[in-house]
Design a protein around this motif. Sequence first.
Motif, PDB file in Angstrom:
ATOM      1  N   GLU A  14      43.418  -0.900  49.828  1.00  0.00           N
ATOM      2  CA  GLU A  14      42.429   0.148  49.569  1.00  0.00           C
ATOM      3  C   GLU A  14      43.100   1.499  49.334  1.00  0.00           C
ATOM      4  OE1 GLU A  14      38.658   0.278  49.382  1.00  0.00           O
ATOM      5  OE2 GLU A  14      39.720  -1.430  48.529  1.00  0.00           O
ATOM      6  N   GLU A  15      44.122   1.774  50.152  1.00  0.00           N
ATOM      7  CA  GLU A  15      44.786   3.067  50.009  1.00  0.00           C
ATOM      8  C   GLU A  15      45.468   3.172  48.648  1.00  0.00           C
ATOM      9  OE1 GLU A  15      47.619   5.986  52.588  1.00  0.00           O
ATOM     10  OE2 GLU A  15      47.146   4.036  53.492  1.00  0.00           O
ATOM     11  N   ILE A  16      46.080   2.059  48.226  1.00  0.00           N
ATOM     12  CA  ILE A  16      46.745   2.068  46.906  1.00  0.00           C
ATOM     13  C   ILE A  16      45.697   2.146  45.796  1.00  0.00           C
ATOM     14  CG2 ILE A  16      48.072   0.623  45.314  1.00  0.00           C
ATOM     15  CD1 ILE A  16      50.001   0.094  47.513  1.00  0.00           C
ATOM     16  N   ARG A  17      44.618   1.406  45.968  1.00  0.00           N
ATOM     17  CA  ARG A  17      43.573   1.400  44.928  1.00  0.00           C
ATOM     18  C   ARG A  17      42.985   2.801  44.729  1.00  0.00           C
ATOM     19  NH1 ARG A  17      38.343   0.771  44.459  1.00  0.00           N
ATOM     20  NH2 ARG A  17      37.956   0.684  46.697  1.00  0.00           N
ATOM     21  N   ARG A  18      42.841   3.538  45.834  1.00  0.00           N
ATOM     22  CA  ARG A  18      42.216   4.868  45.746  1.00  0.00           C
ATOM     23  C   ARG A  18      43.220   5.964  45.381  1.00  0.00           C
ATOM     24  NH1 ARG A  18      38.903   3.565  50.581  1.00  0.00           N
ATOM     25  NH2 ARG A  18      40.495   4.636  51.777  1.00  0.00           N
ATOM     26  N   SER A  19      44.517   5.632  45.386  1.00  0.00           N
ATOM     27  CA  SER A  19      45.518   6.684  45.162  1.00  0.00           C
ATOM     28  C   SER A  19      45.593   7.062  43.682  1.00  0.00           C
ATOM     29  CB  SER A  19      46.894   6.210  45.638  1.00  0.00           C
ATOM     30  OG  SER A  19      47.316   5.125  44.846  1.00  0.00           O
ATOM     31  N   ASP A  20      46.105   8.273  43.415  1.00  0.00           N
ATOM     32  CA  ASP A  20      46.385   8.651  42.026  1.00  0.00           C
ATOM     33  C   ASP A  20      47.514   7.752  41.530  1.00  0.00           C
ATOM     34  OD1 ASP A  20      44.510  10.644  42.073  1.00  0.00           O
ATOM     35  OD2 ASP A  20      45.941  12.120  42.883  1.00  0.00           O
ATOM     36  N   PRO A  21      47.531   7.440  40.210  1.00  0.00           N
ATOM     37  CA  PRO A  21      48.515   6.481  39.707  1.00  0.00           C
ATOM     38  C   PRO A  21      49.953   6.800  40.145  1.00  0.00           C
ATOM     39  CG  PRO A  21      46.984   7.063  37.980  1.00  0.00           C
ATOM     40  CD  PRO A  21      46.611   7.896  39.163  1.00  0.00           C
ATOM     41  N   GLY A  22      50.320   8.075  40.133  1.00  0.00           N
ATOM     42  CA  GLY A  22      51.694   8.441  40.486  1.00  0.00           C
ATOM     43  C   GLY A  22      52.004   8.319  41.974  1.00  0.00           C
ATOM     44  N   ASP A  23      50.958   8.149  42.784  1.00  0.00           N
ATOM     45  CA  ASP A  23      51.172   8.185  44.244  1.00  0.00           C
ATOM     46  C   ASP A  23      51.284   6.806  44.885  1.00  0.00           C
ATOM     47  OD1 ASP A  23      51.043  10.846  44.025  1.00  0.00           O
ATOM     48  OD2 ASP A  23      48.981  11.043  44.751  1.00  0.00           O
ATOM     49  N   ALA A  24      51.020   5.746  44.113  1.00  0.00           N
ATOM     50  CA  ALA A  24      50.982   4.402  44.706  1.00  0.00           C
ATOM     51  C   ALA A  24      52.308   4.066  45.384  1.00  0.00           C
ATOM     52  CB  ALA A  24      50.659   3.368  43.631  1.00  0.00           C
ATOM     53  N   LEU A  25      53.395   4.436  44.737  1.00  0.00           N
ATOM     54  CA  LEU A  25      54.710   4.088  45.285  1.00  0.00           C
ATOM     55  C   LEU A  25      54.922   4.749  46.659  1.00  0.00           C
ATOM     56  CD1 LEU A  25      58.012   3.788  43.390  1.00  0.00           C
ATOM     57  CD2 LEU A  25      57.945   5.258  45.399  1.00  0.00           C
ATOM     58  N   GLU A  26      54.490   6.002  46.784  1.00  0.00           N
ATOM     59  CA  GLU A  26      54.671   6.693  48.073  1.00  0.00           C
ATOM     60  C   GLU A  26      53.796   6.050  49.153  1.00  0.00           C
ATOM     61  OE1 GLU A  26      56.962   8.951  48.755  1.00  0.00           O
ATOM     62  OE2 GLU A  26      57.669   8.877  46.681  1.00  0.00           O
ATOM     63  N   VAL A  27      52.598   5.642  48.783  1.00  0.00           N
ATOM     64  CA  VAL A  27      51.712   4.963  49.750  1.00  0.00           C
ATOM     65  C   VAL A  27      52.371   3.654  50.212  1.00  0.00           C
ATOM     66  CG1 VAL A  27      49.468   3.827  50.060  1.00  0.00           C
ATOM     67  CG2 VAL A  27      49.613   5.964  48.736  1.00  0.00           C
ATOM     68  N   GLY A  28      52.875   2.902  49.248  1.00  0.00           N
ATOM     69  CA  GLY A  28      53.527   1.626  49.580  1.00  0.00           C
ATOM     70  C   GLY A  28      54.763   1.845  50.429  1.00  0.00           C
ATOM     71  N   ALA A  29      55.541   2.891  50.093  1.00  0.00           N
ATOM     72  CA  ALA A  29      56.776   3.163  50.839  1.00  0.00           C
ATOM     73  C   ALA A  29      56.451   3.546  52.288  1.00  0.00           C
ATOM     74  CB  ALA A  29      57.573   4.269  50.160  1.00  0.00           C
ATOM     75  N   GLU A  30      55.384   4.303  52.470  1.00  0.00           N
ATOM     76  CA  GLU A  30      54.980   4.716  53.828  1.00  0.00           C
ATOM     77  C   GLU A  30      54.631   3.471  54.657  1.00  0.00           C
ATOM     78  OE1 GLU A  30      55.070   8.001  54.674  1.00  0.00           O
ATOM     79  OE2 GLU A  30      54.662   7.287  56.702  1.00  0.00           O
ATOM     80  N   TRP A  31      53.918   2.551  54.040  1.00  0.00           N
ATOM     81  CA  TRP A  31      53.526   1.313  54.729  1.00  0.00           C
ATOM     82  C   TRP A  31      54.775   0.504  55.118  1.00  0.00           C
ATOM     83  CZ3 TRP A  31      48.603  -0.618  55.975  1.00  0.00           C
ATOM     84  CH2 TRP A  31      48.591  -1.942  56.453  1.00  0.00           C
ATOM     85  N   THR A  32      55.680   0.312  54.133  1.00  0.00           N
ATOM     86  CA  THR A  32      56.883  -0.494  54.400  1.00  0.00           C
ATOM     87  C   THR A  32      57.760   0.184  55.452  1.00  0.00           C
ATOM     88  OG1 THR A  32      56.809  -1.194  52.096  1.00  0.00           O
ATOM     89  CG2 THR A  32      58.826  -1.700  53.285  1.00  0.00           C
ATOM     90  N   ALA A  33      57.847   1.518  55.395  1.00  0.00           N
ATOM     91  CA  ALA A  33      58.675   2.228  56.382  1.00  0.00           C
ATOM     92  C   ALA A  33      58.110   2.004  57.789  1.00  0.00           C
ATOM     93  CB  ALA A  33      58.740   3.711  56.053  1.00  0.00           C
ATOM     94  N   ALA A  34      56.778   2.022  57.911  1.00  0.00           N
ATOM     95  CA  ALA A  34      56.164   1.797  59.235  1.00  0.00           C
ATOM     96  C   ALA A  34      56.473   0.366  59.699  1.00  0.00           C
ATOM     97  CB  ALA A  34      54.655   2.024  59.154  1.00  0.00           C
ATOM     98  N   GLN A  35      56.383  -0.584  58.779  1.00  0.00           N
ATOM     99  CA  GLN A  35      56.739  -1.978  59.121  1.00  0.00           C
ATOM    100  C   GLN A  35      58.196  -2.049  59.590  1.00  0.00           C
ATOM    101  OE1 GLN A  35      55.563  -4.178  55.326  1.00  0.00           O
ATOM    102  NE2 GLN A  35      55.370  -5.793  56.859  1.00  0.00           N
ATOM    103  N   ALA A  36      59.080  -1.409  58.813  1.00  0.00           N
ATOM    104  CA  ALA A  36      60.518  -1.478  59.112  1.00  0.00           C
ATOM    105  C   ALA A  36      60.822  -0.841  60.464  1.00  0.00           C
ATOM    106  CB  ALA A  36      61.315  -0.800  58.004  1.00  0.00           C
TER     107      ALA A  36
END
Length: 323
Positions: free
Chosen positions: A262-284
């Motif tokens: 949902e967060e990626i779907r609602r993000s501006d096109p240029g921001d998807a990567l940062e949203v994904g990176a934030e998620w992966t960093a929290a996982q890591a």
Amino acid sequence: MKVIEHLDRAKEPLISFEIVPPKRGGKLKDLLGILDDLIEFDPRFIDVTSHASDAVYEDTPAGIQRKVKRKRPGTLGICALIQKKYEIDAVPHVLCVNFTREETEDFLIELQYLEIENVLALRGDLPTYEKPVQDGRSVNRHAVDLVRQISNMNRGRYLEDLLDAEASDFCIGVAGYPEKHYEAPNMLTDVRRLKAKVDAGAEYVVTQMFFENPAYFEFVDLCRDEGIDVPIIPGLKVVSSKQQLTTIPRIFHVDIPFALSEEIRRSDPGDALEVGAEWTAAQARDLLDRGVPGIHFYVIGQSRAVRAVMKRLDYGRRRPTGP
Ligand code: FAD
């Protein structure tokens, strides 16, 4: 050095990357650019994927034509280059599908001569084209059969009886699936098949990507209950575009959690990567805090997403492992 030796000696979880060879005719320069971008994070090993021949349909002047080809050759050359240029251990992926056992033996001999000591033994995804097997040659049906072949070579047993044959000394890794392999009837059966790969000689496991850590920890618990005692390295991938919300589940048969999608779907096109990176960093962060042996990042095509994660984890300055 072998992956298992890196794991044994590491004082902190180690970092590894997985890259994909360029498409046939693609630029090696682009791949080298990706590697140059990632070296500062001190990966202890770099996996290079392998791709079987498959049927592809191409638009040609004579109309649409079916061709059989390997879209991404070059695994061996890239591994040799990584070890020579960066002095980092390379881990070529070795497949069952569309390779005869005889071709596999030849490939393993090439690896030995190039002083490549590690392999990840995989079945490969089932292609739409199956290469005919002729002249008394044979194929490995499952990864466990391939592990057995490599383990046999490690004991000096080649496909034919050879007098005084030199034993190879490969460290063998295999794949594991925190969300179950899509063809397996259930998780327990799948984990028992993983156990068979370990019993056949696999020394460590790298997991398929997952986006919720409980899946990994539950998988590790089940593996331990079933007697799998080798390191199980979690594999992480950054969702870096809206398009990947459909391609990742389709290709890799894994779930993307609702909150992330949902967060990626609602993000501006240029921001998807940062949203994904934030998620992966929290996982890591959570995985590292809970003492995983390492983290394996699926890089696939660009370095920006993994760099964004490493920046958040403050890696680079941290230089993870000894010696
Ligand atoms: P296997 O271990 O053979 O398992 C495949 C299925 O068969 C599972 O459902 C298992 O439960 C079942 N099975 C296993 N043994 C038996 C048996 N004896 N009898 C009956 N069923 C059995 N693909 C590529 O093409 N190239 C790559 O470079 C590549 N790299 C990968 C890296 C990682 C870390 C991972 C996790 C996957 C990778 N893949 C790659 C994808 C992988 O090839 C596929 O997931 C493939 O479908 C299964 O491979 P496997 O080695 O797990 O197969």
